[in-house]
Structure formats: structure tokens, C-alpha cells
Motif scaffolding. Structure first.
Motif: not given
Length: 139
Positions: A97-111
Motif C-alpha cells: 500500500p502507498q500513501v495517496v492524497p484525498p480526492c476532491g470530494l473528500c477534501r471538501e467533506l473533510l474541510l
């Protein structure tokens, strides 16, 4: 190992543990085409919430691992401080497994729920969530 040695040096011990928790979740529950991403969120209390994505036949019904873990943290009344996600390689890729950035939708939700959280990014270490979404959607 989910992160190369140089990258691991960029992370605190707590963030390394977060990456490993996300990797363990996706290793344990990996199913090609079903669960390929694991996420771990650390709350202010130190509690860690882990999840895998929920893929679906109808793509729109799929849910990202970060969203599943965030839901658990919210239900526990936790304030999220840090987020890490990892992607399990496809069978033809090999490796771990490799680290990945959150997708755009997750960025909005997390914010919306964790505006002050920090996110572990591949090869970069940790960065403020707000830096990943400088112009968030607002109603």
C-alpha cells in the motif's frame, strides 16, 4: 512498508502510526474492485478511526474510505486532527500500500468537518488540509 524510508523521516511517529493503521485496514480487507483504499483519522484525544472504501456497482453509490472513517469519528464526538489514506496495489502492480492524497470530494467533506486537520501526502509529509483546497465551495 507503506512509505519509503526518506518519506517516513518526514512523518512524526504519530503520523507514521496513522499511515500504518490505514495500510493495515486495506491489507486486511482488500478485495480488488471492492475495497482498495484504507484511511485512518486521528482525533484530538489520540483515538484513531480506520476504514476502507466501499465500492459499488453503481459508481455514484461508492463511498471513499476517508468519508467512512470521518463518519465514525463524528459519531464518537471526536475532533479530527490528522488524516492518512493509502491505496492497495492492483494484483498486476506488486508492492505494498502507498500513501495517496484525498480526492476532491473528500477534501471538501473533510474541510466541512475538520477544517484544521492535517493530511499526510505522498513524498511530502504532512500539510494543512486547507492548503489542499484553497477555494472551497461555499453555499
Amino acid at each position: 512498508m507503506t512509505a519509503e524510508a526518506g518519506f517516513s523521516r518526514l512523518l512524526s511517529a504519530a503520523d507514521q502510526a496513522l499511515v500504518e493503521a490505514a495500510a493495515a485496514a486495506v491489507r486486511t480487507h482488500y478485495a480488488y474492485g471492492r475495497h482498495t483504499v484504507g484511511a485512518a483519522l486521528r482525533g484530538r484525544s489520540g483515538r484513531v478511526f480506520v476504514a476502507v472504501n466501499l465500492d459499488a456497482t453503481v459508481g455514484r453509490a461508492a463511498i471513499c474510505a476517508e468519508a467512512v472513517a470521518l463518519g465514525a469519528a463524528v459519531m464518537a464526538g471526536e475532533t479530527v486532527e490528522a488524516v492518512a489514506a493509502v491505496r492497495h496495489p492492483r494484483p498486476d502492480e506488486g508492492g505494498g500500500p502507498q500513501v495517496v492524497p484525498p480526492c476532491g470530494l473528500c477534501r471538501e467533506l473533510l474541510l466541512d468537518y475538520a477544517p484544521d486537520a492535517r493530511v499526510v501526502l505522498p513524498g511530502q509529509g504532512e500539510t494543512p488540509l486547507r492548503a489542499l483546497l484553497p477555494s472551497p465551495y461555499r453555499r
